[in-house]
Scaffold this active site. Structure first.
Site, short mmCIF file in Angstrom:
data_model
loop_
_atom_site.label_atom_id
_atom_site.label_comp_id
_atom_site.label_asym_id
_atom_site.label_seq_id
_atom_site.Cartn_x
_atom_site.Cartn_y
_atom_site.Cartn_z
N HIS A 110 0.85 -1.19 0.00
CA HIS A 110 0.00 0.00 0.00
C HIS A 110 0.89 1.24 0.00
O HIS A 110 1.84 1.32 0.78
CB HIS A 110 -0.91 0.01 1.24
CG HIS A 110 -1.84 1.19 1.24
ND1 HIS A 110 -2.94 1.25 0.41
CD2 HIS A 110 -1.80 2.37 1.92
CE1 HIS A 110 -3.55 2.42 0.60
NE2 HIS A 110 -2.88 3.11 1.51
N GLU A 181 8.49 1.41 -2.09
CA GLU A 181 7.79 0.21 -2.57
C GLU A 181 8.71 -0.83 -3.21
O GLU A 181 8.63 -2.02 -2.89
CB GLU A 181 6.71 0.60 -3.58
CG GLU A 181 5.63 1.46 -2.98
CD GLU A 181 4.46 1.67 -3.93
OE1 GLU A 181 4.02 0.71 -4.56
OE2 GLU A 181 4.00 2.80 -4.04
#
Ligand code: GAR
Length: 211
Positions: A110, A181
């Site tokens: 996320h 990420e």
């Protein structure tokens, strides 16, 4: 060998980070056995093909109702027989039947620091738009296990990223991807492949020291 199925919807840069990390040995003892996209035009499918990985499309558009789609998604995942399912930019609410069948074996990336900027409506670029409009000075990314509630399961890894003056959603998204990420998701898979991740009875994760 950890068998991983990766679910995608779009560009697939996180998928690429996983493919590259397997190739260069940062993730060991791991194989991507199938990439599943809900969108047949996802560039992520091209990345899978280029890496010699089976890519399939399971789209809600091809089914008369949600239940039929959910069953098809479950079937495709079961066929792949993964030890771990990685949601890498998968913009579909994971159906309960999938969570049930693979409990504790699904992780998601996320693009914010959960529990901030998550839940309904917080996906993709929208997350970064909301971070900027709230005036947050720090954001980041989270890898967490998936349970029935959106963006809710046990948190595995997080990394903070600075918000900078003049950021646009696109600029911030790129920074969060580059600085968080693409590092966190391969690391999470590597830790799981090494058997170093435990979830305790309170739903908290623990990472065993490297031996
Ligand atoms: C990533 O930023 C990922 O964190 C986000 O979508 C993007 C996909 O990019 N996921 C979510 O918002 C899930 N709620 P990618 O296709 O290039 O990996």
């Amino acid at each position: 060998m950890l068998r991983v199925a990766v679910c995608v919807s779009g560009g697939g840069t996180n998928l690429q980070a996983i493919i590259d990390a397997i190739k260069n040995g940062k993730i060991q003892n791991t194989q991507i056995v199938r990439v599943i996209s809900n969108n047949k035009n996802a560039y992520a499918l091209k990345r899978a093909e280029a890496a010699g990985i089976e890519g399939v499309c399971v789209s809600p558009r091809d089914f008369d109702n949600r239940e039929l789609f959910n069953n098809a998604l479950l079937k495709s995942l079961k066929e792949a027989d993964p030890d771990l399912i990685v949601l890498a930019g998968f913009m579909v609410a994971v159906p309960a039947c999938v969570i049930d069948a693979f409990r504790g074996r699904i992780i998601n990336i996320h693009p914010a620091l959960i529990p901030a900027f998550c839940g309904k409506g917080y996906y993709g670029l929208h997350v970064h738009e909301k971070v900027l409009s709230r005036g947050a000075k720090v954001t980041g990314a989270t890898v967490h296990f998936v349970d029935e509630d959106l963006d809710h399961g046990p948190i595995l890894l997080q990394k903070a990223v600075d918000v900078k003056e003049g950021d646009t959603p696109e600029v911030l998204q790129r920074r969060v991807m580059e600085e968080a990420e693409w590092i966190l998701l391969p690391r999470a898979i590597s830790l799981i492949a090494q058997g170093r991740v435990m979830i305790d009875e309170n739903g908290l994760t623990h990472i065993k020291e490297d031996e």
